[in-house]
Design a protein around this motif. Structure first.
Motif, PDB file in Angstrom:
ATOM      1  N   MET A 121       0.827  -1.212   0.000  1.00  0.00           N
ATOM      2  CA  MET A 121       0.000   0.000   0.000  1.00  0.00           C
ATOM      3  C   MET A 121       0.860   1.260   0.000  1.00  0.00           C
ATOM      4  O   MET A 121       0.521   2.253  -0.627  1.00  0.00           O
ATOM      5  CB  MET A 121      -0.941   0.007   1.213  1.00  0.00           C
ATOM      6  N   LYS A 122       1.985   1.228   0.716  1.00  0.00           N
ATOM      7  CA  LYS A 122       2.891   2.378   0.738  1.00  0.00           C
ATOM      8  C   LYS A 122       3.454   2.623  -0.664  1.00  0.00           C
ATOM      9  O   LYS A 122       3.520   3.756  -1.129  1.00  0.00           O
ATOM     10  CB  LYS A 122       4.031   2.127   1.725  1.00  0.00           C
ATOM     11  N   GLY A 123       3.851   1.556  -1.325  1.00  0.00           N
ATOM     12  CA  GLY A 123       4.352   1.682  -2.694  1.00  0.00           C
ATOM     13  C   GLY A 123       3.288   2.167  -3.651  1.00  0.00           C
ATOM     14  O   GLY A 123       3.553   2.989  -4.533  1.00  0.00           O
ATOM     15  N   LEU A 124       2.076   1.683  -3.464  1.00  0.00           N
ATOM     16  CA  LEU A 124       0.962   2.122  -4.303  1.00  0.00           C
ATOM     17  C   LEU A 124       0.690   3.602  -4.081  1.00  0.00           C
ATOM     18  O   LEU A 124       0.464   4.355  -5.042  1.00  0.00           O
ATOM     19  CB  LEU A 124      -0.286   1.285  -3.987  1.00  0.00           C
ATOM     20  N   GLY A 125       0.730   4.051  -2.835  1.00  0.00           N
ATOM     21  CA  GLY A 125       0.526   5.467  -2.533  1.00  0.00           C
ATOM     22  C   GLY A 125       1.594   6.343  -3.155  1.00  0.00           C
ATOM     23  O   GLY A 125       1.309   7.411  -3.690  1.00  0.00           O
ATOM     24  N   ARG A 126       2.848   5.895  -3.089  1.00  0.00           N
ATOM     25  CA  ARG A 126       3.938   6.648  -3.717  1.00  0.00           C
ATOM     26  C   ARG A 126       3.737   6.744  -5.226  1.00  0.00           C
ATOM     27  O   ARG A 126       3.965   7.795  -5.828  1.00  0.00           O
ATOM     28  CB  ARG A 126       5.274   5.992  -3.427  1.00  0.00           C
ATOM     29  N   GLY A 127       3.340   5.636  -5.826  1.00  0.00           N
ATOM     30  CA  GLY A 127       3.124   5.639  -7.280  1.00  0.00           C
ATOM     31  C   GLY A 127       2.013   6.584  -7.685  1.00  0.00           C
ATOM     32  O   GLY A 127       2.147   7.330  -8.667  1.00  0.00           O
ATOM     33  N   ILE A 128       0.934   6.594  -6.927  1.00  0.00           N
ATOM     34  CA  ILE A 128      -0.176   7.497  -7.235  1.00  0.00           C
ATOM     35  C   ILE A 128       0.250   8.941  -7.042  1.00  0.00           C
ATOM     36  O   ILE A 128      -0.080   9.815  -7.852  1.00  0.00           O
ATOM     37  CB  ILE A 128      -1.402   7.149  -6.361  1.00  0.00           C
ATOM     38  N   ASP A 130       1.751  14.190  -9.361  1.00  0.00           N
ATOM     39  CA  ASP A 130       2.738  15.262  -9.484  1.00  0.00           C
ATOM     40  C   ASP A 130       3.130  15.480 -10.941  1.00  0.00           C
ATOM     41  O   ASP A 130       3.219  16.616 -11.418  1.00  0.00           O
ATOM     42  CB  ASP A 130       3.978  14.961  -8.647  1.00  0.00           C
ATOM     43  N   ALA A 131       3.374  14.391 -11.649  1.00  0.00           N
ATOM     44  CA  ALA A 131       3.743  14.494 -13.066  1.00  0.00           C
ATOM     45  C   ALA A 131       2.593  15.089 -13.874  1.00  0.00           C
ATOM     46  O   ALA A 131       2.815  15.940 -14.750  1.00  0.00           O
ATOM     47  CB  ALA A 131       4.130  13.129 -13.610  1.00  0.00           C
TER      48      ALA A 131
END
Length: 74
Positions: free
Chosen positions: A29-36, A41-42
């Motif tokens: 979930m932490k990785g998913l949050g970072r990806g989102i 941002d992009a």
């Protein structure tokens, strides 16, 4: 097909818990949050650059150039 009830969601949660285990889910979930967050941002950066480009184009003075061509005969 888009109607998920409580039982279906509970079944999916149990399957995810069995497959990934209790310790891997927070990391996932932490990785998913970072990806989102990076995606958003992009997306915002691209939108900002497009708006700045449009504003620069609108602020430039418009000049029309006419070119005359000459033809030579032999």
């Amino acid at each position: 097909m888009g109607n998920l009830g409580f039982q279906e969601i509970l079944l999916i949660a149990v399957v995810v818990l069995v497959l990934f285990g209790g310790r891997k889910i927070p990391e996932f979930m932490k990785g998913l949050g970072r990806g989102i967050r990076e995606f958003n941002d992009a997306k915002n950066n691209v939108k900002k650059e497009l708006e700045e480009g449009m504003n620069e184009k609108d602020n430039q003075p418009t000049t029309t150039t006419t070119s005359s061509t000459t033809s030579s005969q032999n």
